[in-house]
Design a protein around this motif. Sequence first.
Motif, short mmCIF file in Angstrom:
data_model
loop_
_atom_site.label_atom_id
_atom_site.label_comp_id
_atom_site.label_asym_id
_atom_site.label_seq_id
_atom_site.Cartn_x
_atom_site.Cartn_y
_atom_site.Cartn_z
N VAL A 30 1.26 4.07 -3.04
CA VAL A 30 1.42 5.51 -2.78
C VAL A 30 2.73 6.04 -3.35
O VAL A 30 2.73 6.97 -4.14
CB VAL A 30 1.31 5.81 -1.28
CG1 VAL A 30 1.62 7.27 -1.01
CG2 VAL A 30 -0.08 5.47 -0.77
N CYS A 31 3.85 5.46 -2.94
CA CYS A 31 5.14 6.00 -3.37
C CYS A 31 5.38 5.82 -4.86
O CYS A 31 5.48 6.79 -5.62
CB CYS A 31 6.27 5.36 -2.57
SG CYS A 31 6.32 5.86 -0.83
N LEU A 32 5.47 4.56 -5.30
CA LEU A 32 5.81 4.32 -6.70
C LEU A 32 4.62 4.57 -7.62
O LEU A 32 4.78 5.12 -8.72
CB LEU A 32 6.31 2.88 -6.86
CG LEU A 32 7.61 2.57 -6.12
CD1 LEU A 32 7.99 1.10 -6.29
CD2 LEU A 32 8.74 3.47 -6.59
N GLY A 33 3.42 4.20 -7.17
CA GLY A 33 2.25 4.41 -8.01
C GLY A 33 1.98 5.87 -8.30
O GLY A 33 1.72 6.25 -9.44
N SER A 34 2.06 6.71 -7.29
CA SER A 34 1.79 8.14 -7.51
C SER A 34 2.87 8.78 -8.38
O SER A 34 2.58 9.68 -9.17
CB SER A 34 1.69 8.87 -6.17
OG SER A 34 2.92 8.79 -5.46
N GLY B 208 0.80 -1.22 0.00
CA GLY B 208 0.00 0.00 0.00
C GLY B 208 0.82 1.26 0.00
O GLY B 208 0.55 2.19 -0.78
N TYR B 209 1.84 1.33 0.88
CA TYR B 209 2.65 2.54 0.99
C TYR B 209 3.73 2.59 -0.08
O TYR B 209 3.76 3.50 -0.91
CB TYR B 209 3.27 2.63 2.38
CG TYR B 209 4.34 3.68 2.50
CD1 TYR B 209 4.05 5.03 2.28
CD2 TYR B 209 5.65 3.33 2.82
CE1 TYR B 209 5.04 6.00 2.38
CE2 TYR B 209 6.63 4.30 2.92
CZ TYR B 209 6.34 5.62 2.70
OH TYR B 209 7.31 6.58 2.78
N VAL C 240 1.21 10.43 -11.37
CA VAL C 240 1.16 11.88 -11.23
C VAL C 240 2.48 12.55 -11.59
O VAL C 240 2.50 13.65 -12.13
CB VAL C 240 0.77 12.28 -9.78
CG1 VAL C 240 0.68 13.79 -9.64
CG2 VAL C 240 -0.54 11.62 -9.39
N GLY C 241 3.58 11.87 -11.28
CA GLY C 241 4.88 12.53 -11.39
C GLY C 241 5.67 12.21 -12.63
O GLY C 241 6.90 12.39 -12.66
N ARG C 242 5.01 11.76 -13.67
CA ARG C 242 5.74 11.39 -14.88
C ARG C 242 6.48 12.57 -15.49
O ARG C 242 7.51 12.39 -16.13
CB ARG C 242 4.77 10.80 -15.92
CG ARG C 242 4.26 9.41 -15.56
CD ARG C 242 3.24 8.92 -16.56
NE ARG C 242 2.04 9.75 -16.52
CZ ARG C 242 1.01 9.61 -17.34
NH1 ARG C 242 1.05 8.69 -18.29
NH2 ARG C 242 -0.06 10.39 -17.23
N PHE D 214 9.24 9.50 -4.10
CA PHE D 214 7.97 10.08 -3.65
C PHE D 214 8.18 11.38 -2.88
O PHE D 214 7.66 12.44 -3.27
CB PHE D 214 7.24 9.06 -2.77
CG PHE D 214 5.93 9.55 -2.21
CD1 PHE D 214 4.88 9.85 -3.04
CD2 PHE D 214 5.76 9.69 -0.84
CE1 PHE D 214 3.65 10.29 -2.52
CE2 PHE D 214 4.56 10.12 -0.30
CZ PHE D 214 3.51 10.43 -1.15
N TRP D 215 8.96 11.34 -1.78
CA TRP D 215 9.07 12.48 -0.88
C TRP D 215 9.94 13.60 -1.44
O TRP D 215 9.51 14.75 -1.51
CB TRP D 215 9.59 12.04 0.49
CG TRP D 215 8.61 11.23 1.27
CD1 TRP D 215 8.54 9.86 1.34
CD2 TRP D 215 7.52 11.72 2.05
NE1 TRP D 215 7.48 9.47 2.13
CE2 TRP D 215 6.84 10.60 2.58
CE3 TRP D 215 7.06 13.00 2.37
CZ2 TRP D 215 5.73 10.73 3.41
CZ3 TRP D 215 5.96 13.11 3.20
CH2 TRP D 215 5.31 12.00 3.71
#
Length: 218
Positions: free
Chosen positions: A45-49, A40-41, A53-55, A130-131
Motif C-alpha cells: 500500500v505505502c511504497l507500492g502505491s 501488505g501495508y 500511482v505517485g510517480r 504515502f500519507w
Amino acid sequence: MTAPPTTNAARWLWILPVLAPLLVAVGLLGLGSAPVVFVGYHGVVCLGSVLVVGRRADLGLRTRRGLGPGLALGVVLGAVPPLAFVVLPDLFPDPARLREVLTGWSLDPDRPAALLAFMALVNGPAEELFWRGLLQDRLLRGWRSATALVLLFSSYHALTVGALAPDAGGMALMLAGVIAAAAFWTWTRWRWNTLWPALLSHTGAAIGYMLVCARLLA
C-alpha cells in the motif's frame, strides 16, 4: 491549505487511506501477524502505491528546501521518546508486556534487531511518502480533507497504542500525541512545500522510540 477541486479521476484514491487502516487491523487483530502488516501495508500500500500511482507527484525531495528544518526536527523529535522514558516511564509498556505483545504479533522478542531496524528506518519514510506525500499531494483540498487524512492515519495507531499502553490514560495520551504529530507533519508538508521535514522528523521520532524499545527488550 487549499488546492484546486478534486477531479473525478482522483476521487478513487480515497480507497487507499481507507484500505490502509483495514490492512493493519486484519494483520494485527485478525491474523496476529506484524509481518503481514509490513508486507501488505508498508510494502504494497505505502511504497507500492507511491511507485505505481505517485510517480509524478511533486514531493519536493529533489531540492534542499526544508532539509535543514527537517534535520533539526528529526533531532528534536528523536530525543522526545528517550526523555519521556526517563521522566514518565509509566507511559511505556513494561518489558513483560512488550514481549507478550510482540509474540502475539508473530515477532520474536529475543531477536528484535530486524524489527527495530525496520521500524526505525523504513516505517517513517514509507508512511510519509504515502500519507503526506502521495495522498496529501493528490487529495488534500482544505481543512476537511486534511482532517480526514489525519484521522485515518491515526486510526490504526489505536491498535498498537491500545496494545502497548499501560492503561487507558496512557493510551489516550499516546493517541493524542499521534494525532498531534500527524497534524504537525501535514502542516510541515504544506509550510515548506516538500516532504523533507515530515519524513525526517517522523524518522527521528521512530528512532527515538525504537531506542526505548531496545532498552526494554535488553
